[in-house]
Design an enzyme around this catalytic site. Structure first.
Site, PDB file in Angstrom:
ATOM      1  CD  GLU A  40      -2.132   1.395   2.954  1.00 20.92           C
ATOM      2  OE1 GLU A  40      -2.370   2.528   3.434  1.00 20.92           O
ATOM      3  OE2 GLU A  40      -2.325   0.345   3.591  1.00 20.92           O
ATOM      4  CE  LYS A 129      -6.702   1.828   8.159  1.00 22.46           C
ATOM      5  NZ  LYS A 129      -5.713   2.730   7.516  1.00 22.46           N
TER       6      LYS A 129
END
Length: 213
Positions: A40, A129
């Site tokens: 990411e 998340k």
């Protein structure tokens, strides 16, 4: 196997923030060589879109490249156009979730409270998340998982080699990792092998650790 299922199998997302495009070459090479499958690049990194594009062309078939810190639909669109294969945010924005679903892109939004977690999951996000884990702590994760054990949680913040198994034992389905993957000075010196060695330790630990249902 879709992207979310692959993440649940791999259990790790490498988070890169605040590095240069040149340093990203070292970071990407070390992460992939060490066995990371999900990388990411946060959108508040300078040249983030260029790094995403670089990584997609360089590591196609070896790792999935996504964008993090995606705060709105405009940022999501830019990231996807640059080649992002998944989106991660620190917050719940149902418009961003809807955009990702419409484009066929996996999105894993950040949430803290039970209401935020359920809202994101109901809107279509398959993994949520939990953020900021470093401040919330493992006790909070355990409490959240008790009533929400049907929702996969990716815990982000505070993960180390020493405590990673504790995160999984507390109920995390995956974890997000940042600076812990990068030995001090490795990016500056261009030491790909040092990053590879560090990353390999996390990958081996994740593979051998059972996830608590």
């Amino acid at each position: 196997m879709n992207l979310t299922e692959e993440l649940l199998a791999a259990k790790l997302v490498a988070i890169v923030r605040g590095i240069t495009r040149e340093q990203a070459k070292t970071a990407g090479a070390g992460l992939v060589a060490g066995g990371i499958r999900f990388m990411e690049v946060t959108m508040n990194t300078d040249k983030a879109l260029d790094i995403i594009g670089d990584w997609r062309s360089r590591y196609q078939g070896k790792a999935y490249v996504g964008a993090g810190t995606v705060l709105n639909v405009d940022m999501a669109r830019e990231a996807v156009d640059a080649g992002a294969q998944f989106l991660i945010s620190p917050n719940v924005d149902t418009a961003v979730i809807s955009f990702a679903i419409e484009r066929g892109i996996d999105i894993w939004p950040g949430a803290m409270t039970p209401t935020e977690i359920v809202t994101a999951y109901t809107a279509g996000a398959e993994i949520i998340k939990l953020f900021p884990m470093a401040s919330l702590g493992l006790g909070y994760l355990r409490e959240i998982r008790a009533p929400l054990n049907h929702i996969p949680i990716m815990a982000t913040g505070g993960v180390t080699l020493e405590n990673m198994s504790d995160y999984f034992a507390a109920g995390a389905s995956a974890v997000g990792l940042g600076s812990a993957l990068m030995p001090k000075g490795a990016l500056i010196s261009g030491d790909v092998e040092a990053i590879q060695r560090q990353v390999s330790k996390f990958v081996r630990g994740a593979v051998t650790t059972e996830v608590t249902p």
